[in-house]
Design a protein around this motif. Structure first.
Motif, PDB file in Angstrom:
ATOM      1  N   VAL A 150      -9.397 -24.454  -3.383  1.00 61.85           N
ATOM      2  CA  VAL A 150      -8.646 -23.215  -3.178  1.00 61.85           C
ATOM      3  C   VAL A 150      -9.580 -22.108  -2.674  1.00 61.85           C
ATOM      4  O   VAL A 150      -9.223 -21.344  -1.765  1.00 61.85           O
ATOM      5  CB  VAL A 150      -7.912 -22.801  -4.471  1.00 61.85           C
ATOM      6  CG1 VAL A 150      -7.356 -21.405  -4.362  1.00 61.85           C
ATOM      7  CG2 VAL A 150      -6.807 -23.798  -4.784  1.00 61.85           C
ATOM      8  N   ALA A 151     -10.790 -22.024  -3.247  1.00 59.78           N
ATOM      9  CA  ALA A 151     -11.749 -21.007  -2.797  1.00 59.78           C
ATOM     10  C   ALA A 151     -12.147 -21.255  -1.338  1.00 59.78           C
ATOM     11  O   ALA A 151     -12.230 -20.307  -0.534  1.00 59.78           O
ATOM     12  CB  ALA A 151     -12.978 -21.003  -3.696  1.00 59.78           C
ATOM     13  N   GLY A 152     -12.390 -22.514  -0.977  1.00 52.87           N
ATOM     14  CA  GLY A 152     -12.744 -22.842   0.412  1.00 52.87           C
ATOM     15  C   GLY A 152     -11.613 -22.498   1.382  1.00 52.87           C
ATOM     16  O   GLY A 152     -11.859 -21.934   2.463  1.00 52.87           O
ATOM     17  N   LEU A 153     -10.386 -22.829   1.010  1.00 55.45           N
ATOM     18  CA  LEU A 153      -9.250 -22.485   1.868  1.00 55.45           C
ATOM     19  C   LEU A 153      -9.078 -20.978   1.978  1.00 55.45           C
ATOM     20  O   LEU A 153      -8.755 -20.462   3.071  1.00 55.45           O
ATOM     21  CB  LEU A 153      -7.967 -23.125   1.336  1.00 55.45           C
ATOM     22  CG  LEU A 153      -7.864 -24.649   1.492  1.00 55.45           C
ATOM     23  CD1 LEU A 153      -6.626 -25.175   0.782  1.00 55.45           C
ATOM     24  CD2 LEU A 153      -7.830 -25.025   2.963  1.00 55.45           C
ATOM     25  N   ASP A 154      -9.314 -20.262   0.882  1.00 52.61           N
ATOM     26  CA  ASP A 154      -9.204 -18.810   0.903  1.00 52.61           C
ATOM     27  C   ASP A 154     -10.229 -18.198   1.864  1.00 52.61           C
ATOM     28  O   ASP A 154      -9.884 -17.324   2.683  1.00 52.61           O
ATOM     29  CB  ASP A 154      -9.406 -18.259  -0.507  1.00 52.61           C
ATOM     30  CG  ASP A 154      -9.228 -16.755  -0.563  1.00 52.61           C
ATOM     31  OD1 ASP A 154      -8.267 -16.244   0.035  1.00 52.61           O
ATOM     32  OD2 ASP A 154     -10.061 -16.096  -1.223  1.00 52.61           O
ATOM     33  N   VAL A 155     -11.469 -18.666   1.803  1.00 57.61           N
ATOM     34  CA  VAL A 155     -12.507 -18.154   2.702  1.00 57.61           C
ATOM     35  C   VAL A 155     -12.174 -18.515   4.148  1.00 57.61           C
ATOM     36  O   VAL A 155     -12.293 -17.675   5.058  1.00 57.61           O
ATOM     37  CB  VAL A 155     -13.896 -18.707   2.295  1.00 57.61           C
ATOM     38  CG1 VAL A 155     -14.943 -18.434   3.355  1.00 57.61           C
ATOM     39  CG2 VAL A 155     -14.319 -18.138   0.954  1.00 57.61           C
ATOM     40  N   ALA A 156     -11.735 -19.761   4.382  1.00 53.64           N
ATOM     41  CA  ALA A 156     -11.423 -20.196   5.746  1.00 53.64           C
ATOM     42  C   ALA A 156     -10.265 -19.387   6.333  1.00 53.64           C
ATOM     43  O   ALA A 156     -10.346 -18.919   7.479  1.00 53.64           O
ATOM     44  CB  ALA A 156     -11.081 -21.686   5.751  1.00 53.64           C
ATOM     45  N   PHE A 157      -9.187 -19.203   5.569  1.00 50.10           N
ATOM     46  CA  PHE A 157      -8.058 -18.417   6.066  1.00 50.10           C
ATOM     47  C   PHE A 157      -8.429 -16.950   6.236  1.00 50.10           C
ATOM     48  O   PHE A 157      -7.978 -16.281   7.180  1.00 50.10           O
ATOM     49  CB  PHE A 157      -6.836 -18.562   5.152  1.00 50.10           C
ATOM     50  CG  PHE A 157      -6.121 -19.872   5.325  1.00 50.10           C
ATOM     51  CD1 PHE A 157      -5.668 -20.287   6.564  1.00 50.10           C
ATOM     52  CD2 PHE A 157      -5.894 -20.693   4.229  1.00 50.10           C
ATOM     53  CE1 PHE A 157      -5.006 -21.486   6.721  1.00 50.10           C
ATOM     54  CE2 PHE A 157      -5.232 -21.900   4.380  1.00 50.10           C
ATOM     55  CZ  PHE A 157      -4.791 -22.308   5.629  1.00 50.10           C
ATOM     56  N   GLY A 158      -9.282 -16.433   5.341  1.00 47.21           N
ATOM     57  CA  GLY A 158      -9.730 -15.041   5.474  1.00 47.21           C
ATOM     58  C   GLY A 158     -10.511 -14.824   6.760  1.00 47.21           C
ATOM     59  O   GLY A 158     -10.285 -13.846   7.487  1.00 47.21           O
ATOM     60  N   LYS A 159     -11.452 -15.736   7.064  1.00 46.05           N
ATOM     61  CA  LYS A 159     -12.224 -15.613   8.297  1.00 46.05           C
ATOM     62  C   LYS A 159     -11.332 -15.813   9.510  1.00 46.05           C
ATOM     63  O   LYS A 159     -11.506 -15.138  10.531  1.00 46.05           O
ATOM     64  CB  LYS A 159     -13.360 -16.639   8.309  1.00 46.05           C
ATOM     65  CG  LYS A 159     -14.463 -16.296   7.333  1.00 46.05           C
ATOM     66  CD  LYS A 159     -15.667 -17.170   7.555  1.00 46.05           C
ATOM     67  CE  LYS A 159     -16.694 -16.806   6.505  1.00 46.05           C
ATOM     68  NZ  LYS A 159     -17.984 -16.531   7.046  1.00 46.05           N
ATOM     69  N   GLY A 160     -10.344 -16.720   9.410  1.00 45.93           N
ATOM     70  CA  GLY A 160      -9.422 -16.931  10.525  1.00 45.93           C
ATOM     71  C   GLY A 160      -8.578 -15.695  10.794  1.00 45.93           C
ATOM     72  O   GLY A 160      -8.377 -15.316  11.962  1.00 45.93           O
ATOM     73  N   VAL A 161      -8.108 -15.030   9.741  1.00 44.82           N
ATOM     74  CA  VAL A 161      -7.312 -13.822   9.914  1.00 44.82           C
ATOM     75  C   VAL A 161      -8.166 -12.721  10.514  1.00 44.82           C
ATOM     76  O   VAL A 161      -7.744 -11.967  11.408  1.00 44.82           O
ATOM     77  CB  VAL A 161      -6.674 -13.396   8.573  1.00 44.82           C
ATOM     78  CG1 VAL A 161      -6.115 -11.997   8.643  1.00 44.82           C
ATOM     79  CG2 VAL A 161      -5.566 -14.381   8.184  1.00 44.82           C
ATOM     80  N   LEU A 162      -9.408 -12.568  10.009  1.00 43.72           N
ATOM     81  CA  LEU A 162     -10.310 -11.538  10.576  1.00 43.72           C
ATOM     82  C   LEU A 162     -10.642 -11.811  12.031  1.00 43.72           C
ATOM     83  O   LEU A 162     -10.726 -10.885  12.855  1.00 43.72           O
ATOM     84  CB  LEU A 162     -11.583 -11.438   9.733  1.00 43.72           C
ATOM     85  CG  LEU A 162     -11.453 -10.753   8.386  1.00 43.72           C
ATOM     86  CD1 LEU A 162     -12.769 -10.810   7.628  1.00 43.72           C
ATOM     87  CD2 LEU A 162     -11.028  -9.299   8.562  1.00 43.72           C
TER      88      LEU A 162
END
Length: 131
Positions: free
Chosen positions: A115-127
């Motif tokens: 979940v933490a990895g997906l959160d970081v990946a989606f956060g960087k993708g949104v940014l």
């Protein structure tokens, strides 16, 4: 000893070993304990009436009768029933408990990482997408 019973048992086991399944433990426990007077009377009544005790309907109780009575007696009965239910539980051994705990902790750690990895990946993708 029959050929079939030898095939069903694992190698190295003997007749004095502990039962493996819950059903075998219940069967062994039931045969090891002497029948109480109440159980003996029930068995006599079932055999003389001709019907199986398990097939009889549960006697209905009057709801008003259950609600009346001393609250301390009801609480005492509740505690006795809790203890009776806890005696039916097949508790895990220490080895099983440690194994199950380790499995749960590893699974929870894996899920937290996922979940933490997906959160970081989606956060960087949104940014990256919206800047």
């Amino acid at each position: 000893m029959s050929e079939r019973s030898e095939q069903e048992r694992p190698e190295g086991s003997d007749d004095t070993s502990r039962p493996v399944t819950a059903a075998a433990r219940r069967e062994r426990r039931g045969s090891a304990r002497p029948a109480s007077r109440r159980a003996a009377k029930r068995a006599e009544g079932a055999s003389t009436s001709g019907g199986d005790a398990k097939n009889r309907p549960t006697p209905s109780r009057d709801r008003q009768e259950q609600k009346k009575g001393n609250p301390f007696k009801r609480f005492g009965r509740f505690l006795r029933e809790v203890v009776a239910e806890l005696r039916k539980v097949i508790w895990p051994t220490r080895k099983q408990l440690v194994t199950y705990t380790a499995v749960v902790l590893v699974f929870v750690a894996f899920m937290v990482g996922l979940v933490a990895g997906l959160d970081v990946a989606f956060g960087k993708g949104v940014l990256w997408l919206f800047g």
